[in-house]
Scaffold this active site. Structure first.
Site, PDB file in Angstrom:
ATOM      1  CB  SER A 101      -0.880   0.002   1.262  1.00 36.50           C
ATOM      2  OG  SER A 101      -1.517   1.249   1.454  1.00 36.50           O
TER       3      SER A 101
ATOM      4  CE1 TYR B  12      -4.616  -2.111   4.456  1.00 36.67           C
ATOM      5  CE2 TYR B  12      -3.685   0.101   4.407  1.00 36.67           C
ATOM      6  CZ  TYR B  12      -4.144  -1.013   3.740  1.00 36.67           C
ATOM      7  OH  TYR B  12      -4.142  -1.052   2.365  1.00 36.67           O
TER       8      TYR B  12
ATOM      9  CE  LYS C 299      -2.021  -4.091   2.838  1.00 36.00           C
ATOM     10  NZ  LYS C 299      -2.109  -5.199   1.865  1.00 36.00           N
TER      11      LYS C 299
END
Length: 283
Positions: free
Chosen positions: A143, A157, A161
């Site tokens: 990401s 998150y 990533k």
């Protein structure tokens, strides 16, 4: 005739969003596509849409958090096709909120899907790809958050990533030392119109994430709104293939975000305190 016609693409997290966009694009190139996800309804809809297009289009219900399911998937695919030319380790989920208030089950879910899902894909497919005798590429979806600093309320998150980015860099170097035409890329999407902010739909109701403060809710609303209005996944897939065909490791299909990345690197070198996203945008 496309260079990809008749080649084999495997995509995890393919029932929606970026994965579905990649599946549609691969099918449009005449590839044999294996699309997997835990979202059986989404896979069924995709199969109805793409069945009969291009080469073979197959769906498989697979939970990437389960290593044995990835191993069985790889065995089945190599038995049928004998090779995999593009492996998209794309499945991912998002949990947001204050890091100390997230349940351990939220953290484990993020790690199991976002990180171990990629690891399981690497372990199941790469040895077979190295032995197949034909070109292949592993594309791990990180990401833009896996390049930028940790944003408020995004620790589970962005933390996972960042791990995918580092794992992918190591994988690239390791494959470079092998005597086989197999390489790796890391894909870093920014705002693409996906359902990543509705990841909880894949979990039992009692495990749904509940935010406790107005600040968290406002941040989710702002970022989720930007994502919903983001780049169309099919157009995004076309940009991804431009990078793949150019042989790039870094797949950054939305170059407008590079300025934010430069600010992060400058901040690190200057040893300044982390900037908020608002501060970075203001600059």
């Amino acid at each position: 005739m496309s260079q990809w016609e008749g080649k084999v693409a495997v995509i995890t997290g393919a029932a929606s969003g970026i994965g579905a966009g990649l599946a549609r694009y691969c099918a449009g190139l005449g590839m044999n596509v294996v699309a997997s996800d835990v979202d059986t309804a989404g896979l069924s809809q995709l199969q109805q849409e793409l069945g009969g297009q291009g080469g073979v289009f197959q769906v498989m219900t697979v939970d990437v958090a389960d290593a044995s399911q990835l191993e069985q998937m790889a065995e089945s695919i190599f038995t049928r096709f004998g090779e995999v030319n593009l492996l998209f380790n794309n499945a991912g989920v998002l949990v947001d909120g204050k890091s100390w208030e997230r349940k351990l089950t939220d953290w484990r879910w993020s790690l199991d899907v976002n990180v171990m899902g990629v690891v399981h894909g690497i372990n199941a497919f790469v040895p077979r790809m190295l032995a197949q005798g034909s070109p292949g590429r592993v594309v791990n979806t990180s990401s833009i958050g896996g390049l930028l600093g940790g944003g408020a309320y995004l620790a589970p998150y962005q933390g996972t990533k960042h791990m995918i980015t580092a794992i992918s860099e190591s994988l690239y170097r390791e494959l470079e030392m092998e005597e086989a035409p197999i390489s790796a890329s890391v894909l870093c999407p920014a705002e693409v119109a996906t359902g990543i902010w509705e990841s909880d739909r894949l979990r039992p109701g009692e495990q749904h994430n509940v935010l406790g403060s107005d600040g968290e809710k406002q941040m989710r609303e702002a970022i989720a709104g930007g994502v919903a209005a983001g780049l169309d996944p099919d157009e995004f897939a076309g940009r991804v293939f431009e990078g793949i065909e150019a042989g790039r490791f870094w797949l950054l299909p939305q170059p407008e975000f590079k300025q934010l990345l430069q600010q992060r690197h400058d901040s690190i070198l200057e040893e300044s305190n982390p900037l908020s996203m608002a501060e970075m945008l203001d600059r």
